[in-house]
Design a protein around this motif. Structure first.
Motif, PDB file in Angstrom:
ATOM      1  N   GLN A 164       0.853  -1.196   0.000  1.00  8.33           N
ATOM      2  CA  GLN A 164       0.000   0.000   0.000  1.00  8.33           C
ATOM      3  C   GLN A 164       0.891   1.249   0.000  1.00  8.33           C
ATOM      4  O   GLN A 164       1.885   1.301   0.730  1.00  8.33           O
ATOM      5  N   GLY A 165       0.526   2.199  -0.838  1.00  5.23           N
ATOM      6  CA  GLY A 165       1.298   3.444  -0.888  1.00  5.23           C
ATOM      7  C   GLY A 165       2.465   3.388  -1.865  1.00  5.23           C
ATOM      8  O   GLY A 165       3.157   4.381  -2.081  1.00  5.23           O
ATOM      9  N   ALA A 166       2.719   2.210  -2.461  1.00  7.28           N
ATOM     10  CA  ALA A 166       3.854   2.083  -3.385  1.00  7.28           C
ATOM     11  C   ALA A 166       3.629   2.916  -4.645  1.00  7.28           C
ATOM     12  O   ALA A 166       4.585   3.358  -5.285  1.00  7.28           O
ATOM     13  N   GLY A 167       2.342   3.092  -4.992  1.00  5.09           N
ATOM     14  CA  GLY A 167       2.035   3.856  -6.198  1.00  5.09           C
ATOM     15  C   GLY A 167       1.323   3.028  -7.252  1.00  5.09           C
ATOM     16  O   GLY A 167       1.306   3.398  -8.433  1.00  5.09           O
ATOM     17  N   LYS A 168       0.710   1.919  -6.837  1.00  8.83           N
ATOM     18  CA  LYS A 168       0.056   1.029  -7.820  1.00  8.83           C
ATOM     19  C   LYS A 168      -1.055   1.732  -8.596  1.00  8.83           C
ATOM     20  O   LYS A 168      -1.067   1.706  -9.816  1.00  8.83           O
ATOM     21  N   THR A 169      -1.992   2.347  -7.848  1.00  8.04           N
ATOM     22  CA  THR A 169      -3.158   2.929  -8.515  1.00  8.04           C
ATOM     23  C   THR A 169      -2.741   4.061  -9.452  1.00  8.04           C
ATOM     24  O   THR A 169      -3.208   4.156 -10.593  1.00  8.04           O
ATOM     25  N   THR A 170      -1.832   4.906  -8.956  1.00 13.09           N
ATOM     26  CA  THR A 170      -1.319   5.993  -9.787  1.00 13.09           C
ATOM     27  C   THR A 170      -0.668   5.420 -11.047  1.00 13.09           C
ATOM     28  O   THR A 170      -0.867   5.931 -12.164  1.00 13.09           O
ATOM     29  N   THR A 171       0.091   4.338 -10.876  1.00 11.56           N
ATOM     30  CA  THR A 171       0.785   3.735 -12.022  1.00 11.56           C
ATOM     31  C   THR A 171      -0.208   3.123 -13.017  1.00 11.56           C
ATOM     32  O   THR A 171       0.031   3.159 -14.223  1.00 11.56           O
ATOM     33  N   GLY A 206      -3.084   4.384 -13.714  1.00  7.95           N
ATOM     34  CA  GLY A 206      -3.520   5.546 -14.492  1.00  7.95           C
ATOM     35  C   GLY A 206      -2.458   5.952 -15.515  1.00  7.95           C
ATOM     36  O   GLY A 206      -2.759   6.218 -16.686  1.00  7.95           O
ATOM     37  N   LYS A 207      -1.208   5.949 -15.078  1.00  5.46           N
ATOM     38  CA  LYS A 207      -0.113   6.343 -15.980  1.00  5.46           C
ATOM     39  C   LYS A 207       0.023   5.358 -17.139  1.00  5.46           C
ATOM     40  O   LYS A 207       0.195   5.749 -18.298  1.00  5.46           O
ATOM     41  N   LEU A 208      -0.062   4.068 -16.804  1.00  4.36           N
ATOM     42  CA  LEU A 208       0.065   3.049 -17.852  1.00  4.36           C
ATOM     43  C   LEU A 208      -1.105   3.132 -18.832  1.00  4.36           C
ATOM     44  O   LEU A 208      -0.916   3.009 -20.051  1.00  4.36           O
ATOM     45  N   GLY A 234     -12.683   4.221  -5.957  1.00  5.86           N
ATOM     46  CA  GLY A 234     -12.971   5.571  -6.458  1.00  5.86           C
ATOM     47  C   GLY A 234     -11.730   6.233  -7.038  1.00  5.86           C
ATOM     48  O   GLY A 234     -11.793   6.907  -8.073  1.00  5.86           O
ATOM     49  N   GLN A 235     -10.601   6.025  -6.362  1.00  5.74           N
ATOM     50  CA  GLN A 235      -9.331   6.617  -6.831  1.00  5.74           C
ATOM     51  C   GLN A 235      -8.963   6.064  -8.213  1.00  5.74           C
ATOM     52  O   GLN A 235      -8.541   6.810  -9.109  1.00  5.74           O
ATOM     53  N   LEU A 236      -9.183   4.755  -8.397  1.00  3.75           N
ATOM     54  CA  LEU A 236      -8.861   4.165  -9.703  1.00  3.75           C
ATOM     55  C   LEU A 236      -9.811   4.701 -10.777  1.00  3.75           C
ATOM     56  O   LEU A 236      -9.383   4.987 -11.900  1.00  3.75           O
ATOM     57  N   THR A 270       8.755   3.638  -8.428  1.00  2.00           N
ATOM     58  CA  THR A 270       8.027   4.912  -8.359  1.00  2.00           C
ATOM     59  C   THR A 270       8.770   5.938  -7.509  1.00  2.00           C
ATOM     60  O   THR A 270       9.706   5.597  -6.786  1.00  2.00           O
ATOM     61  N   LYS A 271       8.324   7.154  -7.603  1.00  4.33           N
ATOM     62  CA  LYS A 271       8.792   8.276  -6.778  1.00  4.33           C
ATOM     63  C   LYS A 271      10.282   8.580  -6.964  1.00  4.33           C
ATOM     64  O   LYS A 271      10.977   8.959  -6.043  1.00  4.33           O
ATOM     65  N   LEU A 272      10.733   8.373  -8.205  1.00  4.18           N
ATOM     66  CA  LEU A 272      12.129   8.716  -8.497  1.00  4.18           C
ATOM     67  C   LEU A 272      12.332  10.219  -8.584  1.00  4.18           C
ATOM     68  O   LEU A 272      13.459  10.684  -8.734  1.00  4.18           O
ATOM     69  N   ASP A 273      11.232  10.980  -8.517  1.00  3.08           N
ATOM     70  CA  ASP A 273      11.367  12.437  -8.483  1.00  3.08           C
ATOM     71  C   ASP A 273      11.731  12.897  -7.067  1.00  3.08           C
ATOM     72  O   ASP A 273      12.075  14.048  -6.865  1.00  3.08           O
ATOM     73  N   GLY A 274      11.660  11.993  -6.090  1.00  2.00           N
ATOM     74  CA  GLY A 274      12.063  12.351  -4.729  1.00  2.00           C
ATOM     75  C   GLY A 274      13.574  12.444  -4.642  1.00  2.00           C
ATOM     76  O   GLY A 274      14.270  12.233  -5.634  1.00  2.00           O
ATOM     77  N   ALA A 307       9.850   3.890 -14.726  1.00  2.00           N
ATOM     78  CA  ALA A 307      10.140   4.714 -13.558  1.00  2.00           C
ATOM     79  C   ALA A 307       9.032   5.738 -13.406  1.00  2.00           C
ATOM     80  O   ALA A 307       8.618   6.372 -14.382  1.00  2.00           O
ATOM     81  N   GLY A 308       8.527   5.895 -12.193  1.00  2.00           N
ATOM     82  CA  GLY A 308       7.550   6.950 -11.893  1.00  2.00           C
ATOM     83  C   GLY A 308       8.319   8.191 -11.463  1.00  2.00           C
ATOM     84  O   GLY A 308       9.150   8.132 -10.568  1.00  2.00           O
ATOM     85  N   VAL A 309       8.042   9.312 -12.153  1.00  2.00           N
ATOM     86  CA  VAL A 309       8.839  10.510 -11.886  1.00  2.00           C
ATOM     87  C   VAL A 309       7.986  11.724 -11.518  1.00  2.00           C
ATOM     88  O   VAL A 309       8.493  12.851 -11.483  1.00  2.00           O
ATOM     89  N   ALA A 310       6.694  11.505 -11.262  1.00  2.00           N
ATOM     90  CA  ALA A 310       5.815  12.595 -10.822  1.00  2.00           C
ATOM     91  C   ALA A 310       4.505  11.978 -10.363  1.00  2.00           C
ATOM     92  O   ALA A 310       4.208  10.832 -10.702  1.00  2.00           O
ATOM     93  N   GLU A 311       3.727  12.754  -9.606  1.00  2.00           N
ATOM     94  CA  GLU A 311       2.410  12.261  -9.204  1.00  2.00           C
ATOM     95  C   GLU A 311       1.458  12.248 -10.391  1.00  2.00           C
ATOM     96  O   GLU A 311       0.556  11.428 -10.472  1.00  2.00           O
ATOM     97  N   LYS A 312       1.635  13.205 -11.288  1.00  3.04           N
ATOM     98  CA  LYS A 312       0.651  13.316 -12.374  1.00  3.04           C
ATOM     99  C   LYS A 312       0.822  12.209 -13.415  1.00  3.04           C
ATOM    100  O   LYS A 312       1.856  11.547 -13.475  1.00  3.04           O
TER     101      LYS A 312
HETATM  102  P1  GDP Z   1      -1.077   2.412  -3.954  1.00  7.39           P
HETATM  103  O1  GDP Z   1      -1.551   2.327  -2.529  1.00  7.39           O
HETATM  104  O2  GDP Z   1       0.051   1.461  -4.205  1.00  7.39           O
HETATM  105  O3  GDP Z   1      -2.160   2.275  -4.974  1.00  7.39           O
HETATM  106  O4  GDP Z   1      -0.421   3.859  -4.116  1.00  7.39           O
HETATM  107  P2  GDP Z   1      -1.030   5.190  -4.777  1.00  7.39           P
HETATM  108  O5  GDP Z   1      -1.093   5.069  -6.249  1.00  7.39           O
HETATM  109  O6  GDP Z   1      -2.283   5.551  -4.058  1.00  7.39           O
HETATM  110  O7  GDP Z   1       0.133   6.228  -4.449  1.00  7.39           O
HETATM  111  C1  GDP Z   1       0.476   6.595  -3.116  1.00  7.39           C
HETATM  112  C2  GDP Z   1       0.960   8.042  -3.138  1.00  7.39           C
HETATM  113  O8  GDP Z   1       2.168   8.132  -3.872  1.00  7.39           O
HETATM  114  C3  GDP Z   1      -0.017   8.994  -3.800  1.00  7.39           C
HETATM  115  O9  GDP Z   1      -0.032  10.188  -3.068  1.00  7.39           O
HETATM  116  C4  GDP Z   1       0.577   9.212  -5.196  1.00  7.39           C
HETATM  117  O10 GDP Z   1       0.252  10.477  -5.721  1.00  7.39           O
HETATM  118  C5  GDP Z   1       2.052   9.117  -4.891  1.00  7.39           C
HETATM  119  N1  GDP Z   1       2.845   8.684  -6.052  1.00  7.39           N
HETATM  120  C6  GDP Z   1       2.714   7.564  -6.805  1.00  7.39           C
HETATM  121  N2  GDP Z   1       3.666   7.502  -7.761  1.00  7.39           N
HETATM  122  C7  GDP Z   1       4.436   8.606  -7.612  1.00  7.39           C
HETATM  123  C8  GDP Z   1       5.600   9.123  -8.300  1.00  7.39           C
HETATM  124  O11 GDP Z   1       6.163   8.535  -9.236  1.00  7.39           O
HETATM  125  N3  GDP Z   1       6.083  10.325  -7.828  1.00  7.39           N
HETATM  126  C9  GDP Z   1       5.513  10.976  -6.779  1.00  7.39           C
HETATM  127  N4  GDP Z   1       6.068  12.116  -6.394  1.00  7.39           N
HETATM  128  N5  GDP Z   1       4.445  10.527  -6.127  1.00  7.39           N
HETATM  129  C10 GDP Z   1       3.897   9.360  -6.535  1.00  7.39           C
END
Ligand code: GDP
Length: 300
Positions: free
Chosen positions: A113-120, A122-124, A150-152, A252-256, A277-282
């Motif tokens: 959880q929080g790894a960035g799956k759902t965001t990824t 969307g990106k994919l 809902g987030q997805l 993910t979060k290589l922009d950190g 590589a995930g490099v932004a939230e958007k």
């Molecule tokens: P999930 O629980 O694995 O589905 O994770 P989420 O997709 O909900 O992402 C968790 C948090 O990490 C959210 O606030 C996202 O906006 C953020 N996030 C995901 N990928 C990236 C990324 O590549 N860069 C940054 N800066 N934030 C990210």
């Protein structure tokens, strides 16, 4: 970037200018610096050990050519070896997704959880729609956090892809199978299945994702991992890699500002290519993974 390591090594090798070869003794001290640099980048110890042993094997006996100092020569070996471990030798196809199957090509997302799956997802979905002209359906099998569904739905809408609604009262396997059925009927070329993650490794969650995997037999099973995870990346990667036949990794979060040592730990455990590589939230913050750039970043 690499200058940093070159400078560190230059300090320890001041006394050995003019040596023509990298030897066991002149590399020992430099390798200690490389080891420290990797630990500072949060690479897990077993991965560091394996890497140092490889570099030593490659470096000892290597000629120091022309104007290079032994430090520069060793940095060269370290950089090449790290880039190779990051996947540079696998070629650019390694970061491609595999679609060689009867449609829909199913992509299963796994990770904490929080790894960035759902965001990824969307990106994919956006990348596959816009760059590969694919008709994409997404579904969430995360029945534990109603907000996750809902987030997805939101990110799928932003990506311009189709969304298959699920209910928190449904079973993950049933959700995945229903979405697959829908995708077949509506001629989707790709189905991306998002799954639940917990904060830590959890047997029940692993059993559940394995059940989803055997029910839908995805062609891609992507392990999504946060580049900022640090030393823990190794245990997380081991747990997912033991539970599932992973086909690739999304970092993910290589922009950190983390140096991303997790990349090396995860490669050490899974041996699978890091595809993206995930490099932004958007949603346009997804890039094909670049092994050499990652190697330089880890070396700091
Ligand atoms: P999930 O629980 O694995 O589905 O994770 P989420 O997709 O909900 O992402 C968790 C948090 O990490 C959210 O606030 C996202 O906006 C953020 N996030 C995901 N990928 C990236 C990324 O590549 N860069 C940054 N800066 N934030 C990210």
């Amino acid at each position: 970037m690499l200058d940093n390591l070159t400078q560190r090594l230059a300090k320890v090798v001041k006394t050995m200018r003019g040596e023509a070869r990298l030897t066991e003794s002149n590399t020992a001290e430099m390798l200690r610096e490389v080891r420290l640099a990797l630990l500072e980048a949060d690479v897990a110890l077993p991965a560091v050990r394996e890497f140092i042993a490889k570099v030593k094997e490659k470096a000892v006996g290597e000629e120091v050519i022309g104007s290079l100092t032994p430090g520069q020569a060793l940095v060269g070996v370290v950089q090449r070896e790290l880039a190779s471990l990051m996947g540079a030798d696998l070629g650019p196809e390694a970061s491609q997704l595999n679609f060689a199957t009867q449609p829909p090509a199913i992509i299963l997302m796994a990770g904490l959880q929080g790894a960035g799956k759902t965001t990824t997802v969307g990106k994919l979905a956006k990348y596959l729609r816009e760059n590969k002209k694919k008709k994409v359906l997404t579904v969430s099998a995360d029945v534990y956090r109603p907000a996750a569904i809902g987030q997805l739905e939101t990110v799928t809408g932003q990506a311009g892809a189709d969304f298959f609604p699920s209910q928190p009262t449904d079973k993950p396997v049933d959700i995945a199978l229903a979405a697959l059925d829908w995708a077949k009927k509506h001629h989707h070329e790709v189905l991306i299945v998002d799954t639940a993650g917990r904060l830590g490794i959890d047997q029940e969650m692993m059993d559940e994702i394995r059940a989803v995997h055997s029910a839908i037999k995805p062609i891609e099973t992507l392990f999504v991992v946060d580049a900022m995870l640090g030393q823990d990346a190794i245990n997380t990667a081991r747990a997912f890699s033991d539970a599932l036949p992973l086909t690739g990794i999304v970092l993910t979060k290589l922009d950190g500002d983390s140096r991303g040592g997790a990349a090396l730990s995860v490669r050490h455990i899974t041996g699978k290519p890091i595809k993206f590589a995930g490099v932004a939230e958007k949603l346009d913050g997804l890039e094909a993974f670049d092994p050499s750039r990652m190697a330089n970043r880890i070396l700091g």
